[in-house]
Scaffold this motif. Structure first.
Motif, PDB file in Angstrom:
ATOM      1  N   GLU A  57       0.825  -1.202   0.000  1.00 31.65           N
ATOM      2  CA  GLU A  57       0.000   0.000   0.000  1.00 31.65           C
ATOM      3  C   GLU A  57       0.867   1.264   0.000  1.00 31.65           C
ATOM      4  O   GLU A  57       0.574   2.228  -0.714  1.00 31.65           O
ATOM      5  N   VAL A  58       1.952   1.249   0.770  1.00 36.72           N
ATOM      6  CA  VAL A  58       2.862   2.401   0.804  1.00 36.72           C
ATOM      7  C   VAL A  58       3.445   2.636  -0.590  1.00 36.72           C
ATOM      8  O   VAL A  58       3.502   3.783  -1.062  1.00 36.72           O
ATOM      9  N   LYS A  59       3.874   1.583  -1.265  1.00 38.58           N
ATOM     10  CA  LYS A  59       4.442   1.728  -2.607  1.00 38.58           C
ATOM     11  C   LYS A  59       3.409   2.310  -3.571  1.00 38.58           C
ATOM     12  O   LYS A  59       3.731   3.187  -4.385  1.00 38.58           O
ATOM     13  N   GLU A  60       2.169   1.825  -3.489  1.00 41.11           N
ATOM     14  CA  GLU A  60       1.115   2.339  -4.364  1.00 41.11           C
ATOM     15  C   GLU A  60       0.853   3.820  -4.081  1.00 41.11           C
ATOM     16  O   GLU A  60       0.683   4.613  -5.015  1.00 41.11           O
ATOM     17  N   LEU A  61       0.830   4.188  -2.818  1.00 35.29           N
ATOM     18  CA  LEU A  61       0.610   5.585  -2.455  1.00 35.29           C
ATOM     19  C   LEU A  61       1.767   6.468  -2.895  1.00 35.29           C
ATOM     20  O   LEU A  61       1.560   7.607  -3.331  1.00 35.29           O
ATOM     21  N   GLN A  62       2.996   5.939  -2.809  1.00 37.87           N
ATOM     22  CA  GLN A  62       4.154   6.702  -3.273  1.00 37.87           C
ATOM     23  C   GLN A  62       4.077   6.931  -4.782  1.00 37.87           C
ATOM     24  O   GLN A  62       4.365   8.027  -5.268  1.00 37.87           O
ATOM     25  N   ARG A  63       3.660   5.889  -5.528  1.00 38.56           N
ATOM     26  CA  ARG A  63       3.506   6.036  -6.981  1.00 38.56           C
ATOM     27  C   ARG A  63       2.435   7.076  -7.304  1.00 38.56           C
ATOM     28  O   ARG A  63       2.625   7.941  -8.160  1.00 38.56           O
ATOM     29  N   ALA A  64       1.322   7.002  -6.600  1.00 41.01           N
ATOM     30  CA  ALA A  64       0.245   7.970  -6.825  1.00 41.01           C
ATOM     31  C   ALA A  64       0.719   9.380  -6.505  1.00 41.01           C
ATOM     32  O   ALA A  64       0.413  10.330  -7.241  1.00 41.01           O
ATOM     33  N   ASN A  65       1.472   9.517  -5.432  1.00 40.92           N
ATOM     34  CA  ASN A  65       2.004  10.823  -5.053  1.00 40.92           C
ATOM     35  C   ASN A  65       2.955  11.351  -6.120  1.00 40.92           C
ATOM     36  O   ASN A  65       2.918  12.538  -6.472  1.00 40.92           O
ATOM     37  N   ASP A  66       3.811  10.485  -6.662  1.00 38.25           N
ATOM     38  CA  ASP A  66       4.733  10.895  -7.717  1.00 38.25           C
ATOM     39  C   ASP A  66       3.970  11.382  -8.950  1.00 38.25           C
ATOM     40  O   ASP A  66       4.319  12.402  -9.544  1.00 38.25           O
ATOM     41  N   ILE A  67       2.916  10.669  -9.313  1.00 37.57           N
ATOM     42  CA  ILE A  67       2.104  11.054 -10.465  1.00 37.57           C
ATOM     43  C   ILE A  67       1.460  12.423 -10.230  1.00 37.57           C
ATOM     44  O   ILE A  67       1.471  13.292 -11.102  1.00 37.57           O
ATOM     45  N   LEU A  68       0.929  12.608  -9.039  1.00 33.41           N
ATOM     46  CA  LEU A  68       0.300  13.885  -8.716  1.00 33.41           C
ATOM     47  C   LEU A  68       1.307  15.033  -8.723  1.00 33.41           C
ATOM     48  O   LEU A  68       1.002  16.135  -9.186  1.00 33.41           O
ATOM     49  N   GLN A  69       2.508  14.786  -8.236  1.00 32.19           N
ATOM     50  CA  GLN A  69       3.543  15.826  -8.237  1.00 32.19           C
ATOM     51  C   GLN A  69       3.945  16.189  -9.667  1.00 32.19           C
ATOM     52  O   GLN A  69       4.128  17.364  -9.994  1.00 32.19           O
TER      53      GLN A  69
ATOM     54  N   PHE B  36       3.447  19.906 -14.264  1.00 27.88           N
ATOM     55  CA  PHE B  36       3.008  20.106 -15.643  1.00 27.88           C
ATOM     56  C   PHE B  36       2.035  21.266 -15.727  1.00 27.88           C
ATOM     57  O   PHE B  36       2.183  22.163 -16.554  1.00 27.88           O
ATOM     58  N   PHE B  37       1.023  21.273 -14.870  1.00 28.74           N
ATOM     59  CA  PHE B  37       0.012  22.328 -14.921  1.00 28.74           C
ATOM     60  C   PHE B  37       0.578  23.676 -14.474  1.00 28.74           C
ATOM     61  O   PHE B  37       0.189  24.719 -14.996  1.00 28.74           O
ATOM     62  N   ALA B  38       1.497  23.656 -13.540  1.00 25.75           N
ATOM     63  CA  ALA B  38       2.127  24.906 -13.107  1.00 25.75           C
ATOM     64  C   ALA B  38       2.960  25.499 -14.243  1.00 25.75           C
ATOM     65  O   ALA B  38       2.946  26.713 -14.468  1.00 25.75           O
ATOM     66  N   ALA B  39       3.654  24.660 -15.009  1.00 20.04           N
ATOM     67  CA  ALA B  39       4.458  25.125 -16.129  1.00 20.04           C
ATOM     68  C   ALA B  39       3.552  25.687 -17.225  1.00 20.04           C
ATOM     69  O   ALA B  39       3.880  26.712 -17.837  1.00 20.04           O
ATOM     70  N   ARG B  40       2.440  25.058 -17.494  1.00 16.72           N
ATOM     71  CA  ARG B  40       1.506  25.539 -18.519  1.00 16.72           C
ATOM     72  C   ARG B  40       0.884  26.858 -18.134  1.00 16.72           C
ATOM     73  O   ARG B  40       0.618  27.701 -18.963  1.00 16.72           O
TER      74      ARG B  40
END
Length: 98
Positions: free
Chosen positions: A74-86, A91-95
């Motif tokens: 679960e921690v690994k999945e949450l870390q992956r989700a967090n990385d995607i969100l970051q 991306f949106f901040a740059a745009r």
């Protein structure tokens, strides 16, 4: 943050709730009503083994290992989700700057 109660406190709270009712006991002790009702349910289900040590039912070693593996996954999945969100945030901040 959830408050932790020791075994003795839980047992005394349950004795009080048996005498005066769960709602009145919760009010008198300054704890949530649903906490008392949860403890009552655990006592009914597990009896004397309802509250071990800190109040959490102790799992057998193999069960602990299984749960540990689940939590690590679960921690690994949450870390992956967090990385995607970051990355998306970057991306949106740059745009937005354009």
């Amino acid at each position: 943050m959830a408050r932790s109660y020791d075994k003795d406190f839980k047992e005394e709270a349950l004795k009080l709730s048996d005498e005066i009712g769960a709602k009145k006991a919760a009010d008198q002790l300054g704890i949530p009503y649903n906490t008392v009702t949860t403890w009552r349910g655990k006592r009914k289900k597990y009896g004397d083994q309802a509250f071990v040590g800190s109040g959490h039912k102790q799992l057998p070693a193999s069960e602990q290992e299984r749960r540990m593996l689940e939590l690590e996954k679960e921690v690994k999945e949450l870390q992956r989700a967090n990385d995607i969100l970051q990355e998306a945030l970057g991306f949106f901040a740059a745009r937005r700057k354009k």
